[in-house]
Structure formats: C-alpha cells, structure tokens
Design a protein around this motif. Sequence first.
Motif, PDB file in Angstrom:
ATOM      1  N   UNK A 183       0.838  -1.205   0.000  1.00  0.00           N
ATOM      2  CA  UNK A 183       0.000   0.000   0.000  1.00  0.00           C
ATOM      3  C   UNK A 183       0.871   1.253   0.000  1.00  0.00           C
ATOM      4  N   UNK A 184       1.928   1.250  -0.795  1.00  0.00           N
ATOM      5  CA  UNK A 184       2.857   2.371  -0.791  1.00  0.00           C
ATOM      6  C   UNK A 184       2.222   3.693  -1.180  1.00  0.00           C
ATOM      7  N   UNK A 185       1.342   3.696  -2.144  1.00  0.00           N
ATOM      8  CA  UNK A 185       0.716   4.956  -2.583  1.00  0.00           C
ATOM      9  C   UNK A 185      -0.170   5.534  -1.486  1.00  0.00           C
ATOM     10  N   UNK A 203      -1.084   9.598   2.760  1.00  0.00           N
ATOM     11  CA  UNK A 203      -1.437   9.902   4.137  1.00  0.00           C
ATOM     12  C   UNK A 203      -0.353  10.723   4.818  1.00  0.00           C
ATOM     13  N   UNK A 204       0.889  10.421   4.543  1.00  0.00           N
ATOM     14  CA  UNK A 204       1.994  11.155   5.183  1.00  0.00           C
ATOM     15  C   UNK A 204       2.055  12.603   4.711  1.00  0.00           C
ATOM     16  N   UNK A 260     -12.798  -0.031   8.658  1.00  0.00           N
ATOM     17  CA  UNK A 260     -12.978   0.955   9.721  1.00  0.00           C
ATOM     18  C   UNK A 260     -12.846   2.338   9.103  1.00  0.00           C
ATOM     19  N   UNK A 261     -13.964   2.901   8.635  1.00  0.00           N
ATOM     20  CA  UNK A 261     -13.873   4.193   7.943  1.00  0.00           C
ATOM     21  C   UNK A 261     -13.583   5.367   8.855  1.00  0.00           C
ATOM     22  N   UNK A 262     -13.796   5.238  10.171  1.00  0.00           N
ATOM     23  CA  UNK A 262     -13.596   6.369  11.075  1.00  0.00           C
ATOM     24  C   UNK A 262     -12.192   6.501  11.614  1.00  0.00           C
ATOM     25  N   UNK A 263     -11.234   5.794  11.076  1.00  0.00           N
ATOM     26  CA  UNK A 263      -9.876   5.865  11.589  1.00  0.00           C
ATOM     27  C   UNK A 263      -9.197   7.165  11.163  1.00  0.00           C
ATOM     28  N   UNK A 316      -2.602   3.385   7.168  1.00  0.00           N
ATOM     29  CA  UNK A 316      -2.898   3.265   5.739  1.00  0.00           C
ATOM     30  C   UNK A 316      -2.470   1.915   5.175  1.00  0.00           C
ATOM     31  N   UNK A 317      -1.674   1.157   5.920  1.00  0.00           N
ATOM     32  CA  UNK A 317      -1.210  -0.144   5.448  1.00  0.00           C
ATOM     33  C   UNK A 317      -2.122  -1.277   5.884  1.00  0.00           C
TER      34      UNK A 317
END
Length: 531
Positions: A235-237, A242-243, A296-299, A306-307
């Motif tokens: 999930x690199x992208x 996210x960063x 878990x959409x509320x994270x 993100x991974x």
Amino acid sequence: MTQVTERGTSLSAAPRAGVRRRSPAAAACVVGGAVAAGLGLGFLAVLVIVLWISSPYPDSGPGGALHLAAGLWLLAHGTELVRYDTLSGVPAPVGMTPLLLVALPVLLMRRAARLGSAAEEEDEVLPAGAVFSAVLCGYLAVGAVATVYAAGGPMSADPISAAWHIPLVAVLAAAGGVWGARGRPLGPLPSWLPGGVRRAVVRPRYALALRAGAGGALVLLGGGALVVGASLAWHGAEVQSSFLSLTGVWSGRFAVLLLALTLIPNAMVWGASYALGPGFALGADVTAAPLGFPGAPGLPRFPLLAALPSAGPGTPLTWSVAVVPVVAGLAVGWFAVRRAREVSYGETALTAALGSVVCGLAMAGLAAASAGPLGSRRLAEFGPVWWATGAAALAWTAVLAVPVAVAVHAWRNRPAMGPGGLDALDADDAVDDGWHDSGVREVRWAAMRKAAGALIPEIGVSVPTAVPEVPAAPEVRVRRAVTVVAGLDLDPGLLVGKSAESVEPVEPVSGPLAPPVVGARVLARRKPPPE
C-alpha cells in the motif's frame, strides 16, 4: 558500661560510624536515580521545544511545550493521559504507549543502578538491596514531581495509572541494573520455599524452556515486522498520500515521522498477533484478522494505519501469514532439545511444552503493553487483545514444538551406522586384539575378583577351568614384560602367552582397589577403513 577503645571512641559508636561511611554512597545512589529521571525528561523537553520553535503555527507557549514533554515522559512509562481539549468536549484517554519510547527510561534507570552498584566508598560497596532502594527513591521522587507538573498541561496524567506504572518500570529496570552489576548471579531461591521446588528450578530444563520461549517470541516479532513491511510496500501509494496530507511543513512531517518510528515495535506486535489469528482491534466491534476485515472508515489518517488490509473476507494472500507461527513453533522445538544422550523423550517433550508456555506469556505481555485507547467511543479499544494473543501463541507453538523436539532428539541420538548399515557391524569388524577373545577376559576378571574379596560382588560369571589356547599372531612377535602387583595372588600361568620367568615382582602396594564400574558396556572396536 561502655567500653572505650585506644583512640577514645566507644565500641557502641562503631556501627554508627559504619552507617556514616555508607551515607555518602547511598546519597550518591539517590542522586543517580534522580539524574536518570531528569535526563529522560530533559531529552524529551529539548525535542518538544525544538519542534515548538520550528512550528510556524504554535498553539501554546513554552509552558505548554514543557507540560507536553512531561506528559510524554509519563506516557513512556505506560501512564494513561487524558486529553481535555476535544471537539466533543468529552475527555479522551490516551493510553497507547510507544514501545520504542519505553527504552529511554529503562536504559537510563538501568545505567544508574549499575553505576550505584559499582560505586565504592573507602573500599566498601553498598549491598544490592541498599543500591536498589536508593536509586528507586531518587527516581520515584522526580516521577511524583513530573506527575504533579503535568496535571496543569493539555494532557494530564491519571494519578492512579501513574501510581503503579512508574514504580513498575523503575523496579524492573533497577533490578536488572543491580543484577547485571553483580555479575548476573542466579543465586539460590529463598529458604522459605519447599525443598522440592528449589531442587526442581535448578534443573536445566527451565533454562532451556526460557531460551526456547524467547526464541519463539523473537521469531513471531520478526515475522510481524515482515508482515508490516510487506503491507507498507503493498500500500505504498496510500501510505505516501497519508503522510503528505497530514501537514505541509517540514517540522510537522518530522514530528509525524518520529511518531511513526516510535510505534514500529507496536506494529511488530500487532503484525505477530495478526499472523497468529486473533488479529487486533481498531475500535469497537472492528477487528483486523486474516479471515477477514470489515473495514474501519472512522480511523484517523496516519501512515501506519494506511497499510491495513483491504476490507472484505480473507484471501490466500492473508492466509499465508500462518507461516510465521509455524516457523515459531519449529524454533521452540529446536531450541528445547538438550545435547545429551541421557535425556529421555518425556523430558524433551516437557521442556518444549514449557517453552511454549514462556512464548505465550511473552506475547501476552507484549500485546498488553502495545495496546490501549486512543480516544473515546470508537477509539476506546485499539490494539490486540492480550489474552487471545497469548493463547494463540501457546497453541501454535505447543502443537508444533513438542513433536519437533522429540524428533530432533531422536535424530541426534540415533545409533552409529557403519558403511553398510547396522548389519555390517558384525564380529568381523571387531579388532582382534587378544583381550576380547573368548575365555581370556573371564579369567582375568576372576583373578581380580578373588584378590578384591568382598569389594566386587558375585555377578554369576562362570569361569572356565581350562584356559583356551589363543594362537599368537605369526606376523609380529613382541615380548613384553608383565608387572604383577603383590597381593593379587595371581597365578602367572593364567597369563596367556607369558612365561613365569618374564614376571617381575615389585613391592606390595597398600590401599584398596578401585571401586567397580557399574553399568559399563564393552563395545567392539571397528577396523579402520582400508586406505
């Protein structure tokens, strides 16, 4: 009546003088514990102040930054913090401890205890208990002050949580430092324990069980790191997006990077729990496991989150993480085998089972330390469940370690094989040296038993009346002189191939003969392979 020495001092004052001589060393240990706590606080304070200065939009003054540093220091001990400035107005607890941050107080406290144990005052070293108590008092005094000071900041410490988390970390670190300074002695167990317990603990099975359990836990943590690393690369992208979306300034991104680095050990434990099967919780009623992840959409947006695996049922790719506990079980079984032939199969199986118990306890403790709340409501449960992770580690390793240990023990202790197998070890492979010929050995044994008297019991060996004639080797004829010890009453005629004239008598030797060897076996020697 008080006795006076030659120097004019009373004998009753001698112990007090000893106490006064020890007081500077004890005070130095107290100061060492306080300095260890101060160094940890100072390091975090400098780091927070640098980030506060470099931030283009500071939301508080230097006082707020120092309060935040004190809160982080308490969080490094496992203390739960409470955040009051929330959008909903409901206080949100923050109890997830970055495990890499725990290394700071542990190393400093351990170093203070080691230095206190090595300190000398007029050629006198403080006892281990005195060093431990003095260093602990200095550290806990600074911890109490930091708890009171952090109460006025944006993230105040829970007093009940701080009251037992700080002493727990300090006690374990100080005990490790004193133990290391004293040469890591195992020492005897307390005398109040039953004798059977004290004798059982000194057996080597417990050291092997600790080694096997630690090896299994390390394999699980290494496998968890591989799982997390593979997921980050997959999930690199998403991780990069996210960063970069959290903040646009370099100081903020540096702070996010530091936070992610301190949470890497937590991610390793979570990855190990995911590979074991129970997975980890991401809020109320949401669990990420190899069999499926509901999503878990509320994270919050964070690079490590993100991974997470994609929402949906499990796939063969997620099921492949079961290789990690399999390798851990094999490692526990391998390290549980002793390199000794006298160890039974039951002892080997018991050692492997105890190693599985140690591995399960270690993973349960790590899971409990790596989990905690990150807020209220949905984020009240975050991380693996400690009892489920420990039970899964115990089950995986016990099922695999016990048969592997027994198999490895059987393989290491297998009988020696000749060039053609066991059938090739026949009478022709034995060396014809004259000693093992039929009749010669029995005659010599009878002579020794007759001379020893009651020292050698009767074993029911029949002695032939006539000594069979042993042909001499025609190739090499060696004349050897035989020395007979007086007192054995040995007939020179019993010595095959020797004449009475070649016997040289010597002076009698006083003293008992050597005790008999019980349970010894005489094995046939093999001929050397032809060149």
